[in-house]
Design a protein around this motif. Structure first.
Motif, PDB file in Angstrom:
ATOM      1  N   ASN A   1       0.790  -1.167   0.038  1.00 25.63           N
ATOM      2  CA  ASN A   1      -0.025   0.200   0.083  1.00 25.63           C
ATOM      3  C   ASN A   1       0.913   1.373  -0.093  1.00 25.63           C
ATOM      4  O   ASN A   1       0.562   2.242   0.700  1.00 25.63           O
ATOM      5  CB  ASN A   1      -0.976  -0.149   1.174  1.00 25.63           C
ATOM      6  CG  ASN A   1      -2.187  -1.096   1.177  1.00 25.63           C
ATOM      7  OD1 ASN A   1      -2.244  -1.637   0.148  1.00 25.63           O
ATOM      8  ND2 ASN A   1      -2.100  -1.786   2.271  1.00 25.63           N
ATOM      9  N   ASN A   2       1.806   1.146  -0.866  1.00 25.97           N
ATOM     10  CA  ASN A   2       2.799   2.522  -1.014  1.00 25.97           C
ATOM     11  C   ASN A   2       3.643   2.803   0.325  1.00 25.97           C
ATOM     12  O   ASN A   2       3.920   3.970   0.331  1.00 25.97           O
ATOM     13  CB  ASN A   2       2.094   3.565  -1.721  1.00 25.97           C
ATOM     14  CG  ASN A   2       1.445   3.270  -3.032  1.00 25.97           C
ATOM     15  OD1 ASN A   2       2.285   2.739  -3.957  1.00 25.97           O
ATOM     16  ND2 ASN A   2       0.265   3.929  -3.054  1.00 25.97           N
ATOM     17  N   LYS A   3       3.858   1.826   1.200  1.00 28.49           N
ATOM     18  CA  LYS A   3       4.777   2.133   2.387  1.00 28.49           C
ATOM     19  C   LYS A   3       5.387   1.005   2.662  1.00 28.49           C
ATOM     20  O   LYS A   3       5.296  -0.349   2.472  1.00 28.49           O
ATOM     21  CB  LYS A   3       3.807   2.826   3.587  1.00 28.49           C
ATOM     22  CG  LYS A   3       2.792   1.715   3.891  1.00 28.49           C
ATOM     23  CD  LYS A   3       1.943   2.332   5.127  1.00 28.49           C
ATOM     24  CE  LYS A   3       0.945   1.349   5.408  1.00 28.49           C
ATOM     25  NZ  LYS A   3      -0.019   2.015   6.493  1.00 28.49           N
ATOM     26  N   LEU A   4       6.493   1.054   3.551  1.00 29.97           N
ATOM     27  CA  LEU A   4       7.376   0.081   4.353  1.00 29.97           C
ATOM     28  C   LEU A   4       6.786  -0.012   5.643  1.00 29.97           C
ATOM     29  O   LEU A   4       7.172   0.523   6.583  1.00 29.97           O
ATOM     30  CB  LEU A   4       8.740   0.592   4.076  1.00 29.97           C
ATOM     31  CG  LEU A   4       9.511   0.497   2.831  1.00 29.97           C
ATOM     32  CD1 LEU A   4      10.874   1.071   3.077  1.00 29.97           C
ATOM     33  CD2 LEU A   4       9.533  -0.916   2.138  1.00 29.97           C
ATOM     34  N   PRO A   5       5.836  -1.055   5.831  1.00 25.16           N
ATOM     35  CA  PRO A   5       5.325  -1.396   7.095  1.00 25.16           C
ATOM     36  C   PRO A   5       6.811  -1.964   8.236  1.00 25.16           C
ATOM     37  O   PRO A   5       6.363  -1.668   9.431  1.00 25.16           O
ATOM     38  CB  PRO A   5       4.470  -2.351   7.167  1.00 25.16           C
ATOM     39  CG  PRO A   5       4.645  -3.224   5.815  1.00 25.16           C
ATOM     40  CD  PRO A   5       5.375  -2.234   4.815  1.00 25.16           C
ATOM     41  N   GLY A   6       7.618  -2.499   7.556  1.00 25.66           N
ATOM     42  CA  GLY A   6       8.744  -2.460   8.755  1.00 25.66           C
ATOM     43  C   GLY A   6       9.546  -3.847   8.512  1.00 25.66           C
ATOM     44  O   GLY A   6      10.446  -4.124   8.832  1.00 25.66           O
TER      45      GLY A   6
END
Length: 209
Positions: free
Chosen positions: A50-55
């Motif tokens: 979703n266009n992000k790096l959750p980690g």
């Protein structure tokens, strides 16, 4: 334990011991893979969702350089090693074209899990309904990681599985998923059987009143 890894974010989830084939074409990732080959070092694939790096992501090793093209592109085979959590992310990594970051390695015990029998029964049932051949090795640890890609999890659910700390938690998550999926797949198979019956002559026993 914290280490620094070159990072190759992808919109997918990789698990420990998983084999992953990659076609490398971007200049920054050609640089990354060439350095891994030259120095025999590892890199990380953090999930980009979703266009992000959750980690969370997985440390990878390059096991085979399958083909190198004249323009610098490469086909490589990689293998998942360990789960990690990003501590800090740098884009780009200092002096490089690619990103990198300090990561915390997540130690995962090679446990069998307490729900192995229940999970195996449900997996066999699903594969039978799907008419899919899949060998389930109950003697090998971390069954949840080995079967997760085969049972219809979304990428978000695959990521959630990666973040769970124990095999028991992961097995319980897969069992909950299979409890939702199996009735749906079973009904689809019954519907397919009914459709096959339409348009064909049927041998019906006469009703006796």
């Amino acid at each position: 334990m914290e280490i620094y890894l070159p990072l190759f974010p992808l919109n997918l989830v990789v698990y420990p011991n998983e084999d992953l084939n990659l076609h490398i074409f971007e200049e920054r990732y050609r640089q990354l893979i060439n350095e891994c080959l030259e120095k025999e070092c590892t890199f990380g694939i953090p999930a980009f969702i979703n266009n992000k790096l959750p980690g969370y992501g997985t440390e990878m090793s390059v096991t085979t350089l399958h083909k190198r093209y004249e323009d610098g592109r490469m086909d490589i085979k990689t293998k998942g090693l360990r789960v990690f959590r990003i501590v800090n992310f740098e884009n780009p990594s200092p002096g490089k074209l690619y990103s990198g970051g300090k990561v915390q390695v997540v130690e995962i015990d090679p446990e069998m899990g307490d729900h192995l029998d229940e999970l195996t029964v449900k997996l066999v049932r699903l594969y039978h309904l799907l008419q899919t051949k899949s060998e389930i090795d109950e003697e090998s640890p971390l069954l949840s990681f080995r079967e997760a890609h085969k049972i219809g999890l979304s990428v978000e659910e695959e990521y959630e599985l990666l973040t769970l700390a124990t095999e028991n938690e992961r097995q319980r998550m897969l069992i909950r998923h299979l409890n939702r999926v199996l009735p749906v797949v079973s009904e689809m198979e019954r519907t397919k059987d009914r459709i096959k019956m339409n348009g064909h002559f049927k041998n019906l026993d006469p009703l006796k009143f």
